[in-house]
Design a protein around this motif. Structure first.
Motif, PDB file in Angstrom:
ATOM      1  N   ALA A  31       0.844  -1.207   0.000  1.00 21.80           N
ATOM      2  CA  ALA A  31       0.000   0.000   0.000  1.00 21.80           C
ATOM      3  C   ALA A  31       0.874   1.249   0.000  1.00 21.80           C
ATOM      4  CB  ALA A  31      -0.916  -0.001   1.213  1.00 21.80           C
ATOM      5  N   VAL A  32       0.385   2.288  -0.676  1.00 19.38           N
ATOM      6  CA  VAL A  32       1.073   3.573  -0.715  1.00 19.38           C
ATOM      7  C   VAL A  32       0.130   4.619  -0.130  1.00 19.38           C
ATOM      8  CG1 VAL A  32       2.083   5.344  -2.209  1.00 19.38           C
ATOM      9  CG2 VAL A  32       2.389   2.918  -2.764  1.00 19.38           C
ATOM     10  N   ILE A  33       0.599   5.313   0.909  1.00 21.69           N
ATOM     11  CA  ILE A  33      -0.222   6.307   1.598  1.00 21.69           C
ATOM     12  C   ILE A  33       0.554   7.615   1.642  1.00 21.69           C
ATOM     13  CG2 ILE A  33      -1.362   6.895   3.775  1.00 21.69           C
ATOM     14  CD1 ILE A  33      -1.654   3.863   4.232  1.00 21.69           C
ATOM     15  N   GLY A  34      -0.109   8.706   1.278  1.00 28.71           N
ATOM     16  CA  GLY A  34       0.527  10.006   1.187  1.00 28.71           C
ATOM     17  C   GLY A  34       0.798  10.660   2.537  1.00 28.71           C
ATOM     18  N   ALA A  35       1.155  11.930   2.457  1.00 26.34           N
ATOM     19  CA  ALA A  35       1.516  12.723   3.632  1.00 26.34           C
ATOM     20  C   ALA A  35       0.274  13.307   4.306  1.00 26.34           C
ATOM     21  CB  ALA A  35       2.454  13.850   3.222  1.00 26.34           C
TER      22      ALA A  35
END
Length: 158
Positions: A31-35
């Motif tokens: 999974a890729v989760i932003g700031a």
């Protein structure tokens, strides 16, 4: 630096700066989760998921493979996403449906979002709605099945 509660299980190394992950949440490896996101308690995020910056995910949400969530999105408590139109036990589809939640969209509590659709930019989905088709940008949708109620202009419902 992201803030991960000690009772959360975060397998991903792609969690953005300033993101807070609350207790009892699980984020899988790819999974890729932003700031600056706020991932509340009791949230499950699968592998093939991309979440932008400044996203709020309230408790009780599962974000399945194929979800693409852009910046500044609000996902209310217990929102349900799907990624398979014909689910069967022990039969796994090779290609999950991709669902796109465009920037600035808000999805109200207990809504259901069927797989393979797009929720348009700055749109609002009312609590408890069942969204079965694409929602254009800047519209308020309500009901089961959800239907357009009004246009949204400059953050005001007209």
């Amino acid at each position: 630096m992201s803030k991960i509660h000690p009772l959360a299980e975060v397998q991903s190394s792609s969690v953005g700066e300033g993101t807070y992950v609350w207790q009892f949440s699980v984020i899988l490896k790819e999974a890729v989760i932003g700031a600056n996101c706020n991932i509340n308690c009791h949230v499950f995020i699968e592998n093939d998921v991309v979440i932008g910056n400044n996203v709020t995910v309230k408790p009780g949400v599962q974000i399945w493979d194929g979800l693409r969530i852009e910046d500044n999105v609000f996902i209310g408590p217990n929102v349900t996403f799907t990624n398979d139109h014909f689910p069967r036990s022990k039969q796994y589809q090779e290609n999950v449906l991709q669902t796109n939640i465009k920037k600035g969209a808000s999805i109200g509590a207990n809504s259901t979002i069927l797989g393979g659709i797009t929720i348009g930019e700055d749109s609002l989905i009312g609590a408890g709605s069942v969204v079965t088709k694409d929602v254009p940008a800047n519209e308020l949708w309500l009901g089961n099945p959800a239907r357009k109620v009004k246009n949204i202009i400059d953050d005001k419902i007209s």
